[in-house]
Structures are given as C-alpha cells and as structure tokens.
Design a protein around this motif. Structure first.
Motif, mmCIF file in Angstrom:
data_model
loop_
_atom_site.group_PDB
_atom_site.id
_atom_site.type_symbol
_atom_site.label_atom_id
_atom_site.label_comp_id
_atom_site.label_asym_id
_atom_site.label_seq_id
_atom_site.Cartn_x
_atom_site.Cartn_y
_atom_site.Cartn_z
ATOM 1 N N VAL A 192 0.836 -1.201 0.000
ATOM 2 C CA VAL A 192 0.000 0.000 0.000
ATOM 3 C C VAL A 192 0.869 1.248 0.000
ATOM 4 O O VAL A 192 0.608 2.214 -0.729
ATOM 5 C CB VAL A 192 -0.952 -0.007 1.209
ATOM 6 N N TYR A 193 1.935 1.248 0.796
ATOM 7 C CA TYR A 193 2.802 2.426 0.872
ATOM 8 C C TYR A 193 3.503 2.690 -0.455
ATOM 9 O O TYR A 193 3.756 3.857 -0.804
ATOM 10 C CB TYR A 193 3.847 2.248 1.971
ATOM 11 N N LEU A 194 3.840 1.639 -1.204
ATOM 12 C CA LEU A 194 4.558 1.818 -2.461
ATOM 13 C C LEU A 194 3.745 2.603 -3.483
ATOM 14 O O LEU A 194 4.315 3.239 -4.372
ATOM 15 C CB LEU A 194 4.929 0.453 -3.048
ATOM 16 N N VAL A 195 2.424 2.564 -3.379
ATOM 17 C CA VAL A 195 1.581 3.293 -4.330
ATOM 18 C C VAL A 195 1.857 4.794 -4.249
ATOM 19 O O VAL A 195 1.771 5.509 -5.260
ATOM 20 C CB VAL A 195 0.098 2.989 -4.049
ATOM 21 N N PHE A 196 2.214 5.290 -3.075
ATOM 22 C CA PHE A 196 2.417 6.724 -2.874
ATOM 23 C C PHE A 196 3.847 7.170 -3.180
ATOM 24 O O PHE A 196 4.121 8.374 -3.141
ATOM 25 C CB PHE A 196 2.075 7.102 -1.434
ATOM 26 N N THR A 197 4.745 6.263 -3.444
ATOM 27 C CA THR A 197 6.148 6.621 -3.657
ATOM 28 C C THR A 197 6.452 6.784 -5.137
ATOM 29 O O THR A 197 5.808 6.184 -5.996
ATOM 30 C CB THR A 197 7.084 5.549 -3.076
ATOM 31 N N ARG A 198 7.441 7.590 -5.407
ATOM 32 C CA ARG A 198 7.976 7.725 -6.772
ATOM 33 C C ARG A 198 9.201 6.817 -6.869
ATOM 34 O O ARG A 198 10.351 7.277 -6.889
ATOM 35 C CB ARG A 198 8.321 9.181 -7.058
#
Length: 402
Positions: A138-144
């Motif tokens: 889930v956190y990876l969705v917000f990262t570039r």
C-alpha cells in the motif's frame, strides 16, 4: 527567530521540491516486488491449496470472513478456475513489471491489488513477512519509486535527449494503459464488485484520476504551472510515504524487542535454542544442532537480538551506529532464512531495512553493477580489437566502426 524561519523554509522547500531517497525507494521497490515474485513462483505448484477456489479455505469461508472484516480481494469477484488463474498470472506479471520499473505508477497499484487479493483470500497461509508485504504494498503506491534503476528512468532520459535534439516525443503506451485500466475499473464498479471495501477502490480511482490529470497537464497546457503543482503534490506524498515506511520499520523492531524483554526465555538467554529444535523450522537439522550445541553462542544470539531490535530506533541520528546495527539486522535475517527456513519473511524484512541504507553505498553499488554489466559482451556480438596507433611511415586509415 529569522534563523528558525529560514530553517523551516528550507525544510519545506526540500520536502516539496524533490522526492527524497530515490535510490532507497528503488531498492525497496525491487526488494518487495522480488520477494512477492519469488513467493508466487515458489508456490505455483501449490497455488490451488493456498488460494484456489477448491482449497481447504473454501470460497464460502473467505466470503464470510471478508464480509465481516471488509477486506479487499479480487479473487472473490467471480467464481471459477479461469478467474483464479487470471488473477494469479496478473499478480506475477505486475511483480515482474514493478521489479523492472516499467510504468511504476500503474504497476504499483496493480501490485497492491495482487498482494491484497491473494493474502486476504486466505489469511492463514503466511507468516510475519506477509504482514510486512501487505502494508508495504500500500505504501509503495504513494512513492515515486521509479526515479532510478528502472525502465521508466531510462525512458525519461531517452525522451529528454530527444527533446534536446528538437524531436517530438509521443507516448502512446501510457494513454492506452490508462484507458484499459479505466475501462476495467468502470466495469467492476458498475458490477458492484467494489462494495465490500472502501479504501482500496478509492485509492485505485484516485491513482487512475491522478495519472490522467498528469497527462493532461503536460499535454494540453502550454504553461508549466499545473505540472509543477502536481509535481509538488507527488513529492509530498512520496516523502510522506517514505517517512511512514521508516516509522513502520522502527515500530516493528521496537515492539518486537520490548515484547521479547518481557519473556522469561529471552531474559535467561535460551529463547533461540527452542526454535532450532522445532521440526517446522529445521530445514537443516545438522546446522541447527551445531548452533544450539554451543550454549555461549545461543546466549549471545539471544541477547544480541534483543539489544539490536530495542536500540535500532534510537541510533537513527548517529550514522555510524545505525549502519552497524543495520548490517547486524540484515545478517540476522539472512541467517534466519537459511537456518529456520523462512526465506520470504527474511527477504521482506531485508527489503524494509534497505530504506535506511546510506545513499553513498547505494550509488557505489549501482556503479559496480553498471561496470559489471558493461564488461559482459552483448549476446551474438564479437569483441572488436582495440585500435592501435599507426606505426612510423604507415599511412593512417580512416573508417567507421560498427
């Protein structure tokens, strides 16, 4: 007062002006995608028993559980073997493409859907590594996470060189992928398949709308201000997600260490001895017997584990101490993978630890990898002899090298 205001202004400019930790985010992208990919490939012969419609944890039981806890899983949208196989193959494909860094924004969402769908379908088929992977997907969705070491970075560099030459760059794959994903989202939303969960569908629709808005801002507006505003928002989300990943890792180690302190077996230094003699965690019995036969080693490993886990969050502001404990934790997880037979748990934790790796080490590691790749000749090509200077009296030759 002016100095404090200046420091705050610099901090805000740093958070909004760039996506911090590009190498760290790339490493965790590769780490989590690779861990999930290896798990899916390793369990491919057993996928029916783990997540299949006719497995021990039946579809009816899964339906009852998800209706109570509201967990998201695409495997329960439709019945039948064909839908299960399609979801499994898509999960594998998303892991491969995210690992390579191809369209990381879209693939991170598809990767999250694959992780949540399989894990929420059968929540009892896993260990602690599944919980970490569940959260990090889930956190990876917000990262570039595709800024470096990715196909996206290579494509962006190639497009930049083309623009510098005055050429027009047209991306046809991105809009096509956006249209296909939007059609699929509309179909499952209108069919009522997203009613059981609210967070994941909202995140999917938000990501889809953001990708479309990003394309429109760069395609239809001559002014660069809309793209700059979207870039600032993306940087803030990335930096916030990276901070949450770090906080999550510290919370995992802090809670694990403090709970261990309260256990009597950890207090007397014998806790490590007992897992080494469990049949479920002894893939190499002779190696486990060798380690457990030395009482001093068992005591040192037991106390060392507690000390490292409790102390790590307090050493983040001391670079040398943090790096020493970080190396110790990574080595510990590697030993757990081999001795206790928990490779995917260890890989997930090592990928989480990688967010704290120093940038200088990662850039050096990337340089080593680039030089090693440059030494490998291309497949089907011959090594060309190195040019030599003409000898005295020999006419110089002018030509082209293929």
């Amino acid at each position: 007062m002016n100095r404090l205001f200046l420091s705050v202004s610099r901090g805000i400019a740093r958070v909004t002006g760039s996506a911090l930790g590009p190498h760290q985010s790339a490493v965790i992208r590769v780490g989590f995608a690779g861990t999930w990919l290896l798990f899916l490939l390793r369990e491919f012969p057993h996928r029916q028993e783990l997540y299949g419609p006719d497995g021990p944890w039946s579809s009816n039981l899964a339906q009852q559980l998800t209706s109570d806890n509201g967990a998201f899983t695409a495997l329960l949208w439709f019945d039948g073997q064909a839908w299960f196989e399609t979801c499994y193959v898509l999960a594998v494909a998303a892991s491969v493409l995210l690992l390579l860094g191809w369209r990381t924004r879209a693939m991170s969402v598809l990767f999250m859907v694959g992780v949540l769908s399989l894990q929420n379908r059968s929540i009892f088929m896993g260990d602690g590594g599944d919980n970490v992977l569940h959260l990090m997907s889930v956190y990876l969705v917000f990262t570039r996470c595709g800024q470096v070491w990715s196909l996206d970075a290579r494509r962006a560099a190639r497009a930049e060189r083309a623009r510098a030459r005055g050429e027009r760059v047209v991306d046809r794959v991105g809009p096509a992928l956006w249209a296909v994903s939007g059609t699929a989202l509309c179909a499952v939303t209108l069919a009522g398949r997203l009613d059981s969960d609210r967070l994941v569908p909202a995140l999917m629709w938000t990501a889809w709308a953001a990708l479309g808005l990003w394309w429109l801002a760069g395609r239809l507006t001559r002014s660069g201000e809309p793209r700059i505003l979207l870039d600032v928002i993306a940087n803030v989300l990335h930096n916030g997600a990276l901070f949450v990943i770090m906080a999550e890792a510290c919370l995992i180690y802090a809670t694990a260490g403090w709970y261990k302190i309260q256990g009597s077996r950890w207090q007397d230094g014998t806790a490590v001895y007992y897992p080494l003699h469990l049949a479920s965690f002894s893939p190499w019995p002779s190696l486990a017997d060798l380690m457990s036969s030395n009482g001093t080693m068992v005591m040192l490993v037991t106390y060392g584990t507690v000390i490292v886990q409790v102390a790590f969050p307090f050493t983040l502001f001391n670079r040398r101490a943090k790096n020493v404990l970080l190396a110790a934790m990574m080595i510990e997880h590697a030993v757990i993978a081999v001795v206790l037979g928990l490779p995917f748990f260890s890989l997930a934790m090592i990928a989480t630890d990688a967010v704290f790796l120093p940038t200088s080490f990662l850039t050096r590691l990337g340089g080593w990898a680039a030089r090693a790749r440059a030494r490998v000749p291309a497949r089907g090509s011959r090594a060309l002899p190195s040019p030599r200077a003409p000898e005295e009296g020999e006419p110089a030759r002018v030509g082209f090298t293929a």
